[in-house]
Design a protein around this motif. Sequence first.
Motif, PDB file in Angstrom:
ATOM      1  N   LEU A  30       0.852  -1.181   0.000  1.00 16.98           N
ATOM      2  CA  LEU A  30       0.000   0.000   0.000  1.00 16.98           C
ATOM      3  C   LEU A  30       0.888   1.232   0.000  1.00 16.98           C
ATOM      4  O   LEU A  30       1.726   1.406   0.891  1.00 16.98           O
ATOM      5  N   SER A  53      -0.222   4.648  -0.356  1.00 11.77           N
ATOM      6  CA  SER A  53      -0.815   5.932   0.042  1.00 11.77           C
ATOM      7  C   SER A  53      -1.910   5.671   1.074  1.00 11.77           C
ATOM      8  O   SER A  53      -2.339   4.527   1.284  1.00 11.77           O
ATOM      9  N   ASP A 108      -8.816   1.892   1.209  1.00  8.29           N
ATOM     10  CA  ASP A 108      -9.512   0.971   0.302  1.00  8.29           C
ATOM     11  C   ASP A 108      -9.264  -0.485   0.702  1.00  8.29           C
ATOM     12  O   ASP A 108     -10.184  -1.322   0.637  1.00  8.29           O
ATOM     13  N   HIS A 109      -8.042  -0.785   1.100  1.00  4.81           N
ATOM     14  CA  HIS A 109      -7.720  -2.162   1.497  1.00  4.81           C
ATOM     15  C   HIS A 109      -8.481  -2.554   2.768  1.00  4.81           C
ATOM     16  O   HIS A 109      -9.034  -3.661   2.852  1.00  4.81           O
ATOM     17  N   ASP A 134      -4.877   4.128  -0.558  1.00  9.00           N
ATOM     18  CA  ASP A 134      -4.728   2.684  -0.752  1.00  9.00           C
ATOM     19  C   ASP A 134      -5.012   1.930   0.536  1.00  9.00           C
ATOM     20  O   ASP A 134      -5.662   0.866   0.524  1.00  9.00           O
TER      21      ASP A 134
END
Length: 610
Positions: A348, A350, A356-357, A353
């Motif tokens: 990841l 950022s 979202d994960h 990211d």
Amino acid sequence: MESPNILWKPVPSPAWLAALSYMWCNMIGVDDEVSGEPVGRVLGTADATPLQFWTAVTPGSYLQLDDVVVTRRELPDREPVTIAGVVTQVRARHEGAQFDSDVFAIADGTLPALVQEAAEITTTRVDPELYVPPAPGARVLRASGEARDAALHFDRMERRVPMGTGRDGVPVFLNADFLDGTRGAHVSISGISGVATKTSFATFLLYSVFRSGALGGDAVNAKALIFNVKGEDLLFLDHPNLKLDERTTAAYAHLGLPATAFPDVRVYAPPRPGDSSGAPDVNSRLTGVDSFYWTLEEFCADRLLPYVFADADDERQQYTMVVHSVTAHLARHALPADGGVSVDGVRLGSYGDLVDHVVEQLTDDATRMTWAGSAVNMGTVNAFARRLIGSKKDLARLIRGDLATRRPHAINTAESAQVTVVDLHNLPDRAQRFVVGVTLKTEFERKEKQGTAKPLLFVVLDELNKYAPREGSSPIKEVLLDIAERGRSLGVILIGAQQTASEVERRIVTNSAIRVVGRLDPAEASRPEYGFLPQVMRQRALLARPGTMFVNQPDIPVPLCVEFPFPAWATRHSEAGAPPSASLRSIVQGADPFAVVGGGGGSPDDDIPF
């Protein structure tokens, strides 16, 4: 028919009054050793108590609010008692008038009457401590010099911090023992925004602490952390004020202070949105500013996720269970990776990211239990996910994976200048809460590990009612409560400012040894949080002009009216003169060796930023 016999009441002359007072004084045995400017006599028509009494003002003299006076009570077979106090009310009336309309006849000279002023005195000191009332007719004198210092307990203060002048133009002091944690700590400042000059007084108090010598050698190593939440006004503390005149310079000299800017300042600002270089987001100050941010690795390892959900009501919501579960999972499984972190084998790069994960794992039936536990339903997960997704826009520039090795980015007052300014004004509310919460948490934990109260750390935080509201709970509020209740023993001193003390957590306000009030809103002034102010002083707070504060400290039973001088440092870009030369500044340990603290870049020419 003979005219009726009309009895006219003669108007006593000042000489006759003085002779009568002298005879009465001798009759009651008032000691002539009481020195000072005589201003009146203790009234005999109003009750005199050991804690409060009235004095008639001598014709040709006057007393105003906040004047300090002293009188003496003779006792049989004992030493005399000196009673000192502060004027808390003044009134004037016609003696000899019966009706309201008599004022016109008296003004025309057709009805004789005597104008008499009287002042209410609230006792501040009794020496020796034998609480007896002053005798009616006893002389009342205006206190000055040592008598004034004794009346206001300044003579008992071993370490005195000047905080301005009283209404008499003489310096007023703060007992450093109640500021640095020796006997008390913390300052609470209340007043209307933009009128009460709360931030100006807080910075002046810091300046006085650092430059007055009251803290001795402790002032050299003491640090200050200031959060700038309104404009860029506090970014120029190390620049002299171009509007400084001789009168203001003399006012500082009268307080025993030099009229200069803060000599050692470091400024931090958030990175500009969308700027991959991480340049600080400031407009007026072009040099001497560093960017602050957190890497993704720090965000996961230091368990900072709860500060993303720092609204006051969030801790009462069920989705906070998910917050703590996800925080623990990230702390266990996030590993450093090039340009970010790796979580469960996924790189990841950022904050977006990462968000979202996390949302993907929580909404997947196969992984939800691992991340959030079995007791959490989908509705709670969705509530968490919505708020987390909403934080991407606000926090993306503060939590980075692309700037990990670019430059020093951590706010660390122990390795910074004497004064560290953290600029928040360009950040949205959620991001401001995150920065304040995480920074205070980090600094407080660092002091805990250090285990000693020295060096002192002064934290100046405005809008305290937003970060520690009376109702609800949040991670920031818990940190501030910890500082208020345990900070004294660790040398962390909170100087909090707020528009409404009635909306701030009670334990934070009550743990503040020093309480300061500027201009107040009428509705706010009636709240019980201002019970330490006499009624007259509450009314005065509604009229207080900028630069006038009412200060209550444990040493003195009556709040004092204080006027502090105009800042000697720039409070905005238009006031800023040239900062100190590079040769007078120190290089911050661990910082960019080409970056100079407080004002400019690497060359002397860069010291003038405008």
